[in-house]
Design an enzyme around this catalytic site. Structure first.
Site, PDB file in Angstrom:
ATOM      1  N   SER A 143      -2.263 -20.082 -19.147  1.00  0.00           N
ATOM      2  CA  SER A 143      -3.260 -21.160 -19.112  1.00  0.00           C
ATOM      3  C   SER A 143      -2.532 -22.485 -19.172  1.00  0.00           C
ATOM      4  O   SER A 143      -1.435 -22.574 -19.726  1.00  0.00           O
ATOM      5  CB  SER A 143      -4.192 -21.049 -20.315  1.00  0.00           C
ATOM      6  OG  SER A 143      -4.990 -22.211 -20.442  1.00  0.00           O
ATOM      7  N   TYR A 156      -5.406 -20.482 -29.491  1.00  0.00           N
ATOM      8  CA  TYR A 156      -5.563 -20.098 -28.080  1.00  0.00           C
ATOM      9  C   TYR A 156      -4.385 -20.631 -27.255  1.00  0.00           C
ATOM     10  O   TYR A 156      -3.697 -19.869 -26.557  1.00  0.00           O
ATOM     11  CB  TYR A 156      -6.891 -20.603 -27.502  1.00  0.00           C
ATOM     12  CG  TYR A 156      -7.003 -20.283 -26.024  1.00  0.00           C
ATOM     13  CD1 TYR A 156      -7.092 -18.960 -25.598  1.00  0.00           C
ATOM     14  CD2 TYR A 156      -6.943 -21.290 -25.061  1.00  0.00           C
ATOM     15  CE1 TYR A 156      -7.144 -18.649 -24.252  1.00  0.00           C
ATOM     16  CE2 TYR A 156      -7.008 -20.983 -23.710  1.00  0.00           C
ATOM     17  CZ  TYR A 156      -7.103 -19.665 -23.311  1.00  0.00           C
ATOM     18  OH  TYR A 156      -7.135 -19.350 -21.977  1.00  0.00           O
TER      19      TYR A 156
HETATM   20  P1  NDP Z   1     -14.101 -13.836 -18.849  1.00  0.00           P
HETATM   21  O1  NDP Z   1     -14.661 -13.950 -20.234  1.00  0.00           O
HETATM   22  O2  NDP Z   1     -15.012 -13.956 -17.704  1.00  0.00           O
HETATM   23  O3  NDP Z   1     -13.278 -12.468 -18.718  1.00  0.00           O
HETATM   24  C1  NDP Z   1     -12.446 -12.015 -19.756  1.00  0.00           C
HETATM   25  C2  NDP Z   1     -12.084 -10.566 -19.501  1.00  0.00           C
HETATM   26  O4  NDP Z   1     -11.189 -10.140 -20.536  1.00  0.00           O
HETATM   27  C3  NDP Z   1     -13.289  -9.648 -19.532  1.00  0.00           C
HETATM   28  O5  NDP Z   1     -13.196  -8.726 -18.466  1.00  0.00           O
HETATM   29  C4  NDP Z   1     -13.157  -8.918 -20.853  1.00  0.00           C
HETATM   30  O6  NDP Z   1     -13.632  -7.584 -20.744  1.00  0.00           O
HETATM   31  C5  NDP Z   1     -11.632  -8.891 -21.026  1.00  0.00           C
HETATM   32  N1  NDP Z   1     -11.243  -8.683 -22.412  1.00  0.00           N
HETATM   33  C6  NDP Z   1     -11.420  -9.495 -23.476  1.00  0.00           C
HETATM   34  N2  NDP Z   1     -10.963  -8.909 -24.595  1.00  0.00           N
HETATM   35  C7  NDP Z   1     -10.497  -7.681 -24.221  1.00  0.00           C
HETATM   36  C8  NDP Z   1      -9.916  -6.594 -24.915  1.00  0.00           C
HETATM   37  N3  NDP Z   1      -9.712  -6.632 -26.243  1.00  0.00           N
HETATM   38  N4  NDP Z   1      -9.551  -5.497 -24.214  1.00  0.00           N
HETATM   39  C9  NDP Z   1      -9.744  -5.437 -22.903  1.00  0.00           C
HETATM   40  N5  NDP Z   1     -10.302  -6.422 -22.165  1.00  0.00           N
HETATM   41  C10 NDP Z   1     -10.678  -7.528 -22.844  1.00  0.00           C
HETATM   42  O7  NDP Z   1     -12.972 -14.959 -18.783  1.00  0.00           O
HETATM   43  P2  NDP Z   1     -11.902 -15.333 -17.628  1.00  0.00           P
HETATM   44  O8  NDP Z   1     -12.024 -14.460 -16.457  1.00  0.00           O
HETATM   45  O9  NDP Z   1     -11.976 -16.780 -17.430  1.00  0.00           O
HETATM   46  O10 NDP Z   1     -10.557 -15.040 -18.434  1.00  0.00           O
HETATM   47  C11 NDP Z   1      -9.557 -14.179 -17.973  1.00  0.00           C
HETATM   48  C12 NDP Z   1      -8.215 -14.680 -18.480  1.00  0.00           C
HETATM   49  O11 NDP Z   1      -7.985 -15.971 -17.957  1.00  0.00           O
HETATM   50  C13 NDP Z   1      -8.101 -14.814 -19.994  1.00  0.00           C
HETATM   51  O12 NDP Z   1      -6.818 -14.386 -20.384  1.00  0.00           O
HETATM   52  C14 NDP Z   1      -8.271 -16.305 -20.230  1.00  0.00           C
HETATM   53  O13 NDP Z   1      -7.634 -16.729 -21.396  1.00  0.00           O
HETATM   54  C15 NDP Z   1      -7.594 -16.845 -18.995  1.00  0.00           C
HETATM   55  N6  NDP Z   1      -7.915 -18.190 -18.585  1.00  0.00           N
HETATM   56  C16 NDP Z   1      -9.211 -18.592 -18.368  1.00  0.00           C
HETATM   57  C17 NDP Z   1      -9.477 -19.880 -17.932  1.00  0.00           C
HETATM   58  C18 NDP Z   1     -10.870 -20.383 -17.722  1.00  0.00           C
HETATM   59  O14 NDP Z   1     -11.069 -21.613 -17.764  1.00  0.00           O
HETATM   60  N7  NDP Z   1     -11.838 -19.527 -17.428  1.00  0.00           N
HETATM   61  C19 NDP Z   1      -8.391 -20.804 -17.642  1.00  0.00           C
HETATM   62  C20 NDP Z   1      -7.081 -20.287 -17.922  1.00  0.00           C
HETATM   63  C21 NDP Z   1      -6.865 -19.038 -18.347  1.00  0.00           C
HETATM   64  P3  NDP Z   1     -14.481  -6.813 -21.834  1.00  0.00           P
HETATM   65  O15 NDP Z   1     -15.190  -7.828 -22.668  1.00  0.00           O
HETATM   66  O16 NDP Z   1     -15.397  -5.938 -21.033  1.00  0.00           O
HETATM   67  O17 NDP Z   1     -13.451  -6.030 -22.592  1.00  0.00           O
HETATM   68  C1  8X3 Z   2      -8.598 -22.190 -20.459  1.00  0.00           C
HETATM   69  C2  8X3 Z   2      -8.458 -23.440 -19.692  1.00  0.00           C
HETATM   70  O1  8X3 Z   2      -8.936 -25.944 -19.748  1.00  0.00           O
HETATM   71  O2  8X3 Z   2     -10.110 -24.532 -21.374  1.00  0.00           O
HETATM   72  O3  8X3 Z   2      -7.409 -21.509 -20.553  1.00  0.00           O
HETATM   73  O4  8X3 Z   2      -7.744 -24.942 -21.633  1.00  0.00           O
HETATM   74  S1  8X3 Z   2      -8.818 -24.789 -20.665  1.00  0.00           S
END
Ligand code: NDP
Ligand code: 8X3
Length: 258
Positions: A143, A156
């Protein structure tokens, strides 16, 4: 005529957001998929949607459980064992309040998922990826929060800084294996991420994106697919991608009255 071997992507957190979009993007290119997450109903729906076109193996998995990760990998059916790309995507942010207001449980959950979970999956799949050799990839979803501080990011952002440094260090140790490692570091993207971060408060989550054009899950999936399908001799160490509407703020300065 020889046919090219099936390429397999192992994607964690495929029940939503980036993970689901990655599954759809790789499937569109004919890759076989191992899709993981805790919500089995969503995994099954995705597998049913993509399954007719490409082989899909859905595995209910909490990445925090190292034994469960090993079991999932050990019980992969034959066509899914030669993994070419690992997308370490499962993760979450909790508690956007400043650090003194945040529960220790929330900090532990982020570390257990974003750090320990990612390490569990990586450690288990390394021998498989090394056996695949040249062209294999570990793509860790970091991120911008791993590089740039902001209020409310506390553990985070620190967990994503771990992802960045772990990715770099892994590259050093995988030298000579042909396995590539990339930290794909997105900025603000509209998924279920903010709904989770704001503990289910849909209004607070929507406010994060209001009046802007954030990245979409598909934008990030396209980036991941690009990294995974570059020629074998090219590794992108870190790829940071932000929406045009997002940039840095200045330093916060406390000013006292004279
Ligand atoms: P979502 O909440 O849409 O998706 C998160 C996914 O992670 C879900 O499929 C969830 O599945 C899974 N997950 C969470 N905890 C667990 C666990 N303990 N075991 C297995 N799976 C898990 O968020 P995003 O798609 O946005 O996030 C995906 C990644 O991208 C994360 O690592 C997040 O930190 C990162 N990210 C997101 C950004 C954003 O702005 N959206 C920006 C930068 C990075 P389930 O709950 O079914 O287990
Ligand atoms: C999540 C992106 O902009 O919330 O990893 O930090 S931001």
């Amino acid at each position: 005529m020889t046919t090219a071997p099936l390429r397999i992507a192992f994607i964690t957190g495929a029940t939503s957001g980036f993970g689901e979009a990655c599954a759809r993007r790789f499937a569109r290119a004919g890759w076989g998929l191992v899709i993981c997450g805790r919500r089995l109903d969503r995994l099954e729906a995705l597998a049913a949607d993509l399954g007719p076109a490409v082989p899909v193996h859905a595995a209910r998995l909490d990445v925090r459980d190292a034994t469960a990760v090993q079991d999932v990998v050990r019980s992969l059916p034959e066509p899914f064992r030669r993994i070419r790309t690992l997308v370490n995507n499962a993760g979450l942010a909790l508690a956007p309040e400043p650090a003194p207001e945040v529960s220790l449980d929330d900090w532990h959950t982020m570390i257990d998922t974003n750090v320990t979970g990612l390490v569990n999956v990586t450690h288990t799949l390394l021998p498989v990826l090394i056996a695949t050799g040249r062209g294999a990839s570990v793509i860790n979803i970091g991120s911008i929060a791993g590089a740039w501080p902001y209020r409310g990011s506390h553990v985070y952002g620190a967990s994503k800084a771990f992802v960045k440094q772990f990715s770099y260090n892994l590259r050093c140790d995988l030298a000579g294996t042909g396995v590539r490692v990339t930290d794909v570091a997105p900025g603000m993207a509209e998924t279920e991420f903010s709904l989770v971060r704001y503990a289910g408060d849909a209004d607070a989550a929507a406010a994060v994106y209001q009046g802007t054009t954030p990245l979409t899950a598909e934008d990030v999936a396209e980036t991941v697919f690009y990294v995974a399908t570059l020629p074998d001799h090219i590794t992108i160490n870190r790829l940071e991608v932000m929406p045009t509407d997002q940039s840095w703020a200045g330093f916060a300065v406390e000013r006292r009255q004279p």
